[in-house]
Design an enzyme around this catalytic site. Structure first.
Site, short mmCIF file in Angstrom:
data_model
loop_
_atom_site.label_atom_id
_atom_site.label_comp_id
_atom_site.label_asym_id
_atom_site.label_seq_id
_atom_site.Cartn_x
_atom_site.Cartn_y
_atom_site.Cartn_z
N SER A 75 0.87 -1.21 -0.11
CA SER A 75 -0.03 -0.01 0.23
C SER A 75 0.71 1.43 -0.05
CB SER A 75 -1.01 0.06 1.39
OG SER A 75 0.07 -0.22 2.44
N THR A 76 2.10 1.17 0.39
CA THR A 76 2.88 2.50 0.39
C THR A 76 4.32 2.17 0.08
OG1 THR A 76 3.50 2.06 2.73
CG2 THR A 76 1.64 3.42 2.21
N GLY A 77 5.07 2.99 -0.38
CA GLY A 77 6.64 2.85 -0.56
C GLY A 77 6.91 1.98 -1.59
N VAL B 81 12.66 8.57 0.98
CA VAL B 81 11.71 9.08 1.96
C VAL B 81 10.37 8.04 2.08
CG1 VAL B 81 10.28 10.99 2.88
CG2 VAL B 81 12.37 11.29 1.95
N LYS C 244 18.29 -7.49 8.65
CA LYS C 244 18.50 -7.51 7.25
C LYS C 244 19.15 -8.57 6.73
CE LYS C 244 15.70 -4.23 6.09
NZ LYS C 244 14.30 -4.76 5.37
N TYR D 270 22.20 1.61 11.19
CA TYR D 270 21.31 0.83 10.32
C TYR D 270 22.08 -0.47 9.99
CZ TYR D 270 18.04 -0.41 7.16
OH TYR D 270 17.13 -1.11 6.57
N ALA E 128 7.29 -3.26 6.24
CA ALA E 128 8.09 -2.59 7.38
C ALA E 128 7.26 -2.40 8.16
CB ALA E 128 8.64 -1.23 6.58
N ASP F 233 -3.31 -8.29 9.35
CA ASP F 233 -1.97 -8.27 9.68
C ASP F 233 -1.26 -9.36 9.15
OD1 ASP F 233 0.49 -8.87 11.26
OD2 ASP F 233 -0.67 -9.25 13.05
N ALA F 234 -0.40 -9.16 8.17
CA ALA F 234 0.42 -10.23 7.10
C ALA F 234 1.22 -11.29 7.94
CB ALA F 234 1.44 -9.47 6.24
N1 LIG Z 1 12.59 3.39 2.57
C1 LIG Z 1 13.67 3.04 2.45
O1 LIG Z 1 15.05 4.05 2.25
C2 LIG Z 1 14.32 1.69 2.08
C3 LIG Z 1 15.48 1.39 1.37
C4 LIG Z 1 15.90 0.31 1.37
C5 LIG Z 1 14.95 -1.04 1.65
N2 LIG Z 1 13.82 -0.66 2.24
C6 LIG Z 1 13.16 -1.85 2.74
O2 LIG Z 1 11.73 -1.83 2.09
C7 LIG Z 1 10.74 -2.45 2.56
C8 LIG Z 1 9.40 -1.64 2.55
O3 LIG Z 1 9.80 -0.46 3.15
P1 LIG Z 1 9.24 0.99 2.99
O4 LIG Z 1 10.02 1.89 3.13
O5 LIG Z 1 8.48 0.82 1.57
O6 LIG Z 1 7.99 0.85 3.94
P2 LIG Z 1 6.65 1.50 3.99
O7 LIG Z 1 6.14 1.75 5.35
O8 LIG Z 1 6.22 2.63 2.97
O9 LIG Z 1 5.70 0.17 3.53
C9 LIG Z 1 5.25 -0.63 4.59
C10 LIG Z 1 4.08 -1.71 3.94
O10 LIG Z 1 3.87 -2.69 4.86
C11 LIG Z 1 2.83 -2.60 5.25
N3 LIG Z 1 2.60 -3.48 6.60
C12 LIG Z 1 3.06 -3.10 7.90
N4 LIG Z 1 2.80 -3.92 8.75
C13 LIG Z 1 1.96 -4.77 8.17
C14 LIG Z 1 1.23 -5.91 8.93
N5 LIG Z 1 1.63 -6.23 10.08
N6 LIG Z 1 0.46 -6.66 7.96
C15 LIG Z 1 0.28 -6.29 6.68
N7 LIG Z 1 1.04 -5.16 6.09
C16 LIG Z 1 1.95 -4.40 6.83
C17 LIG Z 1 2.06 -1.46 5.10
O11 LIG Z 1 0.54 -1.61 5.01
C18 LIG Z 1 2.97 -0.87 4.00
O12 LIG Z 1 2.21 -1.52 2.68
C19 LIG Z 1 11.37 -2.83 4.16
O13 LIG Z 1 11.99 -4.30 4.17
C20 LIG Z 1 12.42 -1.64 3.97
O14 LIG Z 1 13.39 -1.96 4.99
C21 LIG Z 1 13.48 0.57 2.63
#
Ligand SMILES: NC(=O)c1ccc[n+]([C@@H]2O[C@H](COP(=O)([O-])OP(=O)(O)OC[C@H]3O[C@@H](n4cnc5c(N)ncnc54)[C@H](O)[C@@H]3O)[C@@H](O)[C@H]2O)c1
EC number: 1.3.1.9
Length: 396
Positions: free
Chosen positions: A49-51, A273, A243, A234, A139, A110-111
């Site tokens: 849903s995000t990111g 971000v 990780k 980190y 995340a 909750d996944a």
């Molecule tokens: N943001 C960064 O800079 C970055 C860089 C490299 C890797 N990552 C990795 O990418 C992955 C995603 O991170 P992001 O930054 O896109 O985060 P985000 O917060 O944007 O997205 C997290 C997603 O997980 C879902 N979620 C969280 N808890 C949940 C649960 N219990 N059940 C179901 N869904 C759940 C949320 O609804 C959302 O869709 C992570 O593993 C993160 O470590 C992030």
């Protein structure tokens, strides 16, 4: 209602449905502008849903014409109270997918739980039969363990000693020193339990047991490495241990998929971000310096550019997937370029409250942060009366 941003530290309490919709439309337009990718046709995105997960879902659907099932944990709206941004994103995504004639269904829950895994299994059986690609992009700060019933909390702490470095409050622009005490007790184990690979494995096991994985099925989870300045909090901190575990899990999943010739990979992505990364101290200052350099070099990317490049130039080129010496896909290659890192390291030493507006891209950081919640998009009338009660059409 008129919806305005209400910031509280690194979260925003409100989200704008029309802005979130604009965000989805912009991401779709970007993916379509890059052309068709001959890739997976039936995709499950866990954390959709995000990111990065959202961008993966959009790339799957609008780049590969894939049917997608998205799993996420978001809050619907109630009268007078907006939904979480991921809810509005998913509603807009489903509408756009439907208009394009693409299958898209979502599961909100909750996944980590057995129930949501079972719901997903039932939906795949009913609608798609099997899955070709599983993106694992959760995340989360907590995980209720489905076997033990224990609630684990992850922490973002250094290991072995206090870490002191600069950080920025990206709302005020104030640069200050921050000291983070080292982890203690079960902090490492808890963080690994939440953000390591155990749940990823459980998903793949559950899907395989039900014969829902296609031959050659691929699964990808996301990781991060980053520079020396963020290492203590980190990559060499508690989250880094998680990780490491996630990356090791890719190999054990690949072994378990041998009979299907399936593969599991970790893709190391760029610092961006997102709701998850803005909660980590020190990272926002690093990101604002990184953005400045990468934009000046013409190599800046957001989540959607990263995921489009992952699919088009790593996963689905027709050749073997390129990996580093630890078996990881690297899409953080531009961030980690020696010249980029040298410049960021130099700026890091110069960064103060006074210099940051000039040497960093604080404006870009803030803008991206507002965008996460649907604010700050061109073409959206933020003064208009807006209906907060938006449904995600496939969720009943
Ligand atoms: N943001 C960064 O800079 C970055 C860089 C490299 C890797 N990552 C990795 O990418 C992955 C995603 O991170 P992001 O930054 O896109 O985060 P985000 O917060 O944007 O997205 C997290 C997603 O997980 C879902 N979620 C969280 N808890 C949940 C649960 N219990 N059940 C179901 N869904 C759940 C949320 O609804 C959302 O869709 C992570 O593993 C993160 O470590 C992030």
């Amino acid at each position: 209602m008129i919806i305005e941003p209400r910031m509280r530290g690194f979260i925003c309490l409100t989200a704008h449905p029309t802005g979130c919709e604009q965000n989805i439309k912009n991401q779709i337009a970007y993916v379509k502008s890059k052309g068709h990718i001959e890739g997976a046709k039936r995709v499950l995105v866990i954390g959709a849903s995000t990111g990065f997960g959202l961008a993966s879902r959009i790339t799957s659907a609008f780049g590969c014409d894939a049917s997608t099932i998205g799993v996420f944990f978001e809050k619907p709206a109630s009268e007078g109270k907006t939904a979480s941004p991921g809810w509005y994103n998913s509603a807009a995504f489903e509408n756009e997918a439907k208009k394009a004639g693409l299958y898209a269904k979502s599961i909100n829950g909750d996944a980590f739980s057995n129930e949501v895994k079972q719901q997903t299994i039932d939906l795949i059986k009913k609608d798609l039969g099997q899955i070709d690609l599983i993106i694992y992009s959760l995340a989360s700060p907590v995980r209720l363990h489905p076997v033990t019933g224990v609630l684990h909390r992850s922490v973002l702490k250094p290991i072995g000693g206090t870490f002191t470095n600069k950080t920025v409050d990206f709302h005020s622009g104030k640069v200050s020193d921050i000291s983070i005490a080292p982890c203690e007790g079960d902090d490492i184990e808890n963080t690994v339990t939440v953000m390591g690979g155990e749940d990823w494995s459980m998903w793949i096991d559950a899907l395989k047991k039900e014969n829902l994985l296609a031959n050659n099925a691929t699964t990808i989870a996301y990781s991060y490495i980053g520079p020396e300045v963020t290492e203590a909090v980190y990559r060499k901190g508690t989250i880094g241990k998680a990780k490491d575990h996630l990356e090791a899990t890719a190999f054990s999943i690949t072994d378990s998929l041998a009979d299907l010739e399936g593969k599991a990979y970790v893709s190391v992505n760029k610092a961006l971000v997102t709701q998850a990364s803005s909660a980590i101290p020190v990272i926002p200052l690093y990101i604002s310096l990184l953005y400045k350099i990468m934009k000046a070099e013409g190599i800046h990317e957001g989540c959607i550019e990263q995921m489009q490049r992952l699919y088009a130039q790593r996963l689905y080129t027709g050749n073997a997937i390129p990996t580093d010496d630890k078996g990881r896909i690297r899409i953080d290659d531009w961030e980690m370029r020696a010249d980029v890192q040298e410049k960021v390291a130099k700026l890091w030493l110069e960064a103060t409250t006074e210099t940051l507006p000039e040497i960093g891209d604080l404006e870009g950081y803030r803008n991206d942060f507002h965008n996460l919640f649907g604010f700050g998009f061109e073409g959206v009338d933020y003064k208009a009366d807006t209906n907060e009660m938006v449904n995600v059409s496939s969720i009943v």
